[in-house]
Design a protein around this motif. Structure first.
Motif, short mmCIF file in Angstrom:
data_model
loop_
_atom_site.label_atom_id
_atom_site.label_comp_id
_atom_site.label_asym_id
_atom_site.label_seq_id
_atom_site.Cartn_x
_atom_site.Cartn_y
_atom_site.Cartn_z
N UNK A 287 0.83 -1.20 0.00
CA UNK A 287 0.00 0.00 0.00
C UNK A 287 0.87 1.25 0.00
N UNK A 288 0.71 2.04 -1.05
CA UNK A 288 1.40 3.32 -1.15
C UNK A 288 0.67 4.38 -0.35
N UNK A 289 -0.65 4.16 -0.17
CA UNK A 289 -1.49 5.02 0.65
C UNK A 289 -2.53 4.14 1.32
N UNK A 290 -2.75 4.34 2.60
CA UNK A 290 -3.79 3.63 3.34
C UNK A 290 -4.23 4.54 4.48
N UNK A 291 -5.28 5.33 4.23
CA UNK A 291 -5.70 6.32 5.22
C UNK A 291 -7.18 6.62 5.07
N UNK A 292 -7.94 6.46 6.17
CA UNK A 292 -9.35 6.85 6.21
C UNK A 292 -10.18 6.19 5.10
N UNK B 62 -10.56 -4.22 6.38
CA UNK B 62 -10.15 -3.93 5.00
C UNK B 62 -8.66 -4.24 4.87
N UNK B 63 -8.26 -4.68 3.70
CA UNK B 63 -6.86 -5.05 3.51
C UNK B 63 -5.92 -3.86 3.74
N UNK B 64 -6.35 -2.67 3.32
CA UNK B 64 -5.49 -1.51 3.53
C UNK B 64 -5.30 -1.21 5.00
N UNK B 65 -6.36 -1.39 5.81
CA UNK B 65 -6.21 -1.18 7.26
C UNK B 65 -5.34 -2.28 7.87
N UNK C 254 4.01 -1.01 3.68
CA UNK C 254 2.82 -1.59 4.31
C UNK C 254 2.29 -2.70 3.41
N UNK C 255 2.38 -3.95 3.88
CA UNK C 255 2.05 -5.09 3.02
C UNK C 255 1.13 -6.07 3.73
N UNK C 256 0.37 -6.81 2.91
CA UNK C 256 -0.35 -7.99 3.38
C UNK C 256 -0.09 -9.11 2.38
N UNK C 257 -0.08 -10.35 2.89
CA UNK C 257 0.07 -11.53 2.04
C UNK C 257 -1.04 -12.50 2.37
N UNK C 258 -1.52 -13.21 1.33
CA UNK C 258 -2.63 -14.13 1.57
C UNK C 258 -2.71 -15.18 0.47
N UNK C 259 -3.33 -16.29 0.83
CA UNK C 259 -3.71 -17.33 -0.10
C UNK C 259 -5.17 -17.12 -0.43
N UNK C 260 -5.53 -17.27 -1.70
CA UNK C 260 -6.91 -17.03 -2.11
C UNK C 260 -7.50 -18.28 -2.77
N UNK C 261 -8.64 -18.71 -2.23
CA UNK C 261 -9.42 -19.80 -2.81
C UNK C 261 -10.67 -19.20 -3.45
N UNK C 262 -11.12 -19.80 -4.54
CA UNK C 262 -12.33 -19.33 -5.23
C UNK C 262 -13.33 -20.47 -5.33
N UNK C 263 -14.58 -20.19 -4.96
CA UNK C 263 -15.63 -21.21 -5.03
C UNK C 263 -16.92 -20.59 -5.53
N UNK C 264 -17.74 -21.40 -6.20
CA UNK C 264 -19.08 -21.00 -6.59
C UNK C 264 -20.08 -21.66 -5.66
N UNK C 265 -20.98 -20.86 -5.12
CA UNK C 265 -22.04 -21.35 -4.26
C UNK C 265 -23.35 -20.80 -4.80
N UNK C 266 -24.17 -21.69 -5.37
CA UNK C 266 -25.37 -21.22 -6.04
C UNK C 266 -24.99 -20.38 -7.24
N UNK C 267 -25.52 -19.17 -7.30
CA UNK C 267 -25.21 -18.28 -8.42
C UNK C 267 -24.13 -17.28 -8.07
N UNK C 268 -23.53 -17.39 -6.90
CA UNK C 268 -22.54 -16.41 -6.46
C UNK C 268 -21.13 -16.98 -6.45
N UNK C 269 -20.19 -16.16 -6.91
CA UNK C 269 -18.79 -16.49 -6.79
C UNK C 269 -18.22 -15.91 -5.50
N UNK C 270 -17.56 -16.75 -4.74
CA UNK C 270 -16.94 -16.34 -3.47
C UNK C 270 -15.43 -16.50 -3.56
N UNK C 271 -14.72 -15.63 -2.83
CA UNK C 271 -13.30 -15.86 -2.59
C UNK C 271 -13.09 -15.97 -1.09
N UNK C 272 -12.17 -16.84 -0.70
CA UNK C 272 -11.83 -17.04 0.70
C UNK C 272 -10.34 -16.76 0.84
N UNK C 273 -10.01 -15.73 1.61
CA UNK C 273 -8.63 -15.29 1.77
C UNK C 273 -8.09 -15.74 3.12
#
Length: 211
Positions: free
Chosen positions: A37-42, A172-175, A113-132
């Motif tokens: 994050x180059x900027x993360x404020x409010x 939020x990821x920036x926070x 200011x950094x965050x790292x994560x693994x991301x999984x993607x799943x479809x449930x019904x008609x919605x696409x979800x991501x799980x971080x």
């Protein structure tokens, strides 16, 4: 996802996940990303993301963002620069531009200011979800989010979601990049124990699978 009718706005809801739903993710190899994050404020943020869609190695929860970045550096196949505005009722301004991978990697390396994560993607019904699943200073945090081309209302909330985070700016990821989960995890779990987990009532007629 494209939002043709709403321009550079995204519509999403986010939820706390107490345990990774391995029945949905166990057969899947997650992508890995590091965000600087180059900027993360409010609620305003400028982010550079490096992502490896098919990493040759997966980080452990103990690995910090800098370690994860070097682990995936040779596998990164996408970098992007994104400007974001604050969340307002499950809506957030977001404008993104793809970057040359070599340039994007160096920008992420140089960010503080950094965050790292693994991301999984799943479809449930008609919605696409991501799980971080976050690593380093934000482990063992797991967040699920669902995004649509318009307001996310009348949602069937899966049972692995135990508490809604959409209107909680701490998640939020920036926070998280400047105030990581590890610094206040015990306070949050005390809040969660008192409330038992709650879901927003301002997004139409929603149903939680376990209720």
């Amino acid at each position: 996802m494209e939002h043709e009718n709403f321009g550079d706005f995204e519509f999403e809801r986010r939820f706390f996940v107490s345990e990774l739903p391995t029945d949905l993710t166990g057969a899947q190899r997650p992508s890995v990303m590091v965000q600087s994050y180059l900027l993360a404020s409010d609620g305003y943020a400028v982010r550079v993301r490096a992502q490896a869609t098919n990493p040759s190695r997966l980080p452990t929860p103990a690995d910090g963002a800098d370690e994860v970045l070097e682990m995936i550096a040779d596998d990164v196949d996408f970098c992007g620069l994104t400007a974001k505005g604050p969340y307002v009722g499950g809506t957030r301004y977001e404008a993104e531009r793809e970057l040359d991978v070599s340039v994007g990697l160096e920008m992420v390396r140089r960010g503080s200011a950094k965050v790292a994560k693994l991301r999984y993607s799943v479809w449930l019904g008609e919605d696409g979800w991501v799980i971080d699943q976050f690593t380093g200073a934000n482990a063992p945090l797991i967040i699920a989010e669902v995004e649509r081309g318009g307001p996310v209302v009348d949602l069937t909330i899966p049972s692995f979601c135990t508490h809604e985070l959409t209107e909680d700016p701490r998640f939020s990821n920036d926070r998280l990049s400047v105030n990581p989960y590890r610094a206040w995890v015990y306070r949050f779990h005390e809040e969660l124990a008192r409330s038992g987990g709650t879901f927003a009532r301002s997004f139409g007629d929603n149903r939680h699978e376990s209720r």
